[in-house]
Design a protein around this motif. Sequence first.
Motif, PDB file in Angstrom:
ATOM      1  N   CYS A 168      -4.287  -0.348  -0.233  1.00 28.13           N
ATOM      2  CA  CYS A 168      -5.063  -1.674   0.340  1.00 28.13           C
ATOM      3  C   CYS A 168      -6.434  -1.501   0.887  1.00 28.13           C
ATOM      4  CB  CYS A 168      -4.072  -2.136   1.528  1.00 28.13           C
ATOM      5  SG  CYS A 168      -4.393  -1.125   2.954  1.00 28.13           S
ATOM      6  N   SER A 169      -7.080  -2.577   1.234  1.00 25.67           N
ATOM      7  CA  SER A 169      -8.642  -2.447   1.515  1.00 25.67           C
ATOM      8  C   SER A 169      -8.632  -1.860   2.989  1.00 25.67           C
ATOM      9  CB  SER A 169      -8.982  -4.068   1.586  1.00 25.67           C
ATOM     10  OG  SER A 169      -8.377  -4.517   2.473  1.00 25.67           O
ATOM     11  N   ARG A 174     -10.501 -10.580   0.594  1.00 24.01           N
ATOM     12  CA  ARG A 174      -9.810 -10.788  -0.558  1.00 24.01           C
ATOM     13  C   ARG A 174     -10.577 -11.002  -1.913  1.00 24.01           C
ATOM     14  NH1 ARG A 174      -4.273 -11.108   0.116  1.00 24.01           N
ATOM     15  NH2 ARG A 174      -3.841 -12.340  -1.801  1.00 24.01           N
ATOM     16  N   HIS A 213      -3.918  -8.432   3.018  1.00 23.15           N
ATOM     17  CA  HIS A 213      -4.837  -7.416   2.664  1.00 23.15           C
ATOM     18  C   HIS A 213      -4.844  -7.314   1.137  1.00 23.15           C
ATOM     19  CE1 HIS A 213      -3.496  -5.938   6.684  1.00 23.15           C
ATOM     20  NE2 HIS A 213      -4.634  -5.461   6.683  1.00 23.15           N
ATOM     21  N   ARG A 214      -6.135  -7.221   0.715  1.00 23.26           N
ATOM     22  CA  ARG A 214      -6.360  -6.906  -0.678  1.00 23.26           C
ATOM     23  C   ARG A 214      -5.779  -5.589  -0.949  1.00 23.26           C
ATOM     24  NH1 ARG A 214     -11.999  -7.747  -4.023  1.00 23.26           N
ATOM     25  NH2 ARG A 214     -10.912  -7.683  -5.826  1.00 23.26           N
ATOM     26  N   VAL A 215      -5.156  -5.625  -2.301  1.00 19.68           N
ATOM     27  CA  VAL A 215      -4.593  -4.311  -2.911  1.00 19.68           C
ATOM     28  C   VAL A 215      -5.325  -3.956  -4.183  1.00 19.68           C
ATOM     29  CG1 VAL A 215      -2.350  -4.192  -1.497  1.00 19.68           C
ATOM     30  CG2 VAL A 215      -2.574  -5.458  -3.839  1.00 19.68           C
ATOM     31  N   ARG A 273      -0.414   0.945  -5.386  1.00 18.07           N
ATOM     32  CA  ARG A 273      -1.614  -0.061  -5.089  1.00 18.07           C
ATOM     33  C   ARG A 273      -2.242   0.899  -3.649  1.00 18.07           C
ATOM     34  NH1 ARG A 273      -0.863  -2.413  -9.132  1.00 18.07           N
ATOM     35  NH2 ARG A 273      -1.023  -4.560  -9.468  1.00 18.07           N
ATOM     36  N   CYS A 280       0.753  -1.198  -0.011  1.00 15.52           N
ATOM     37  CA  CYS A 280       0.142  -0.006  -0.064  1.00 15.52           C
ATOM     38  C   CYS A 280       0.948   1.281  -0.149  1.00 15.52           C
ATOM     39  CB  CYS A 280      -0.809   0.016   1.293  1.00 15.52           C
ATOM     40  SG  CYS A 280      -2.120   1.373   1.320  1.00 15.52           S
ATOM     41  N   ASN A 306       0.583  -2.290   4.971  1.00 12.67           N
ATOM     42  CA  ASN A 306      -0.084  -3.504   4.510  1.00 12.67           C
ATOM     43  C   ASN A 306       0.179  -3.802   3.276  1.00 12.67           C
ATOM     44  OD1 ASN A 306      -1.533  -3.314   6.965  1.00 12.67           O
ATOM     45  ND2 ASN A 306      -3.240  -2.263   6.001  1.00 12.67           N
ATOM     46  N   SER A 307       0.125  -5.242   2.734  1.00 14.66           N
ATOM     47  CA  SER A 307       0.623  -5.672   1.716  1.00 14.66           C
ATOM     48  C   SER A 307      -0.386  -6.805   1.234  1.00 14.66           C
ATOM     49  CB  SER A 307       1.947  -5.895   1.562  1.00 14.66           C
ATOM     50  OG  SER A 307       2.272  -7.170   2.560  1.00 14.66           O
ATOM     51  N   SER A 308      -0.063  -7.179  -0.040  1.00 16.05           N
ATOM     52  CA  SER A 308      -0.884  -8.367  -0.524  1.00 16.05           C
ATOM     53  C   SER A 308      -0.394  -9.566   0.319  1.00 16.05           C
ATOM     54  CB  SER A 308      -0.640  -8.593  -2.056  1.00 16.05           C
ATOM     55  OG  SER A 308       0.522  -8.589  -2.215  1.00 16.05           O
TER      56      SER A 308
END
Length: 122
Positions: free
Chosen positions: A56-57, A81, A18-20, A54, A5, A12-14
Amino acid sequence: MVYHCICGGCNNSSKSGHRVHCFPKDKGILRSWVQFVKVRRADFSASSVTAYSRICSAHFKEEDYHSGDAKMVSLDLKSKRTAKFIPTAVPSVHANHSACPVPRLRDTVCRKREIATVSIML
């Protein structure tokens, strides 16, 4: 590939689960995303956006996902995700530091020193 992110103060990262989300192609929505990032990163601009940028969610509300998917996620019947993202959604949540912790350099250095000391003793 692991995506991180780009929001200031967010780690945060994939990889962390976390969804990016990619930046949108629509110029109007893209401008809104850039403005959101600029709140915590003054140096960020539309020209800073790359194919790897990106968000993140953690920076989106539940309403930014399709309603059926959001309900499934809230009932733990579906992973966030895999929830479908609304393409016109704009990030609006500047997550607090507990959700997006900023690593403290001093803690990292102290931890490395502690590990090195224990290794030498063994």
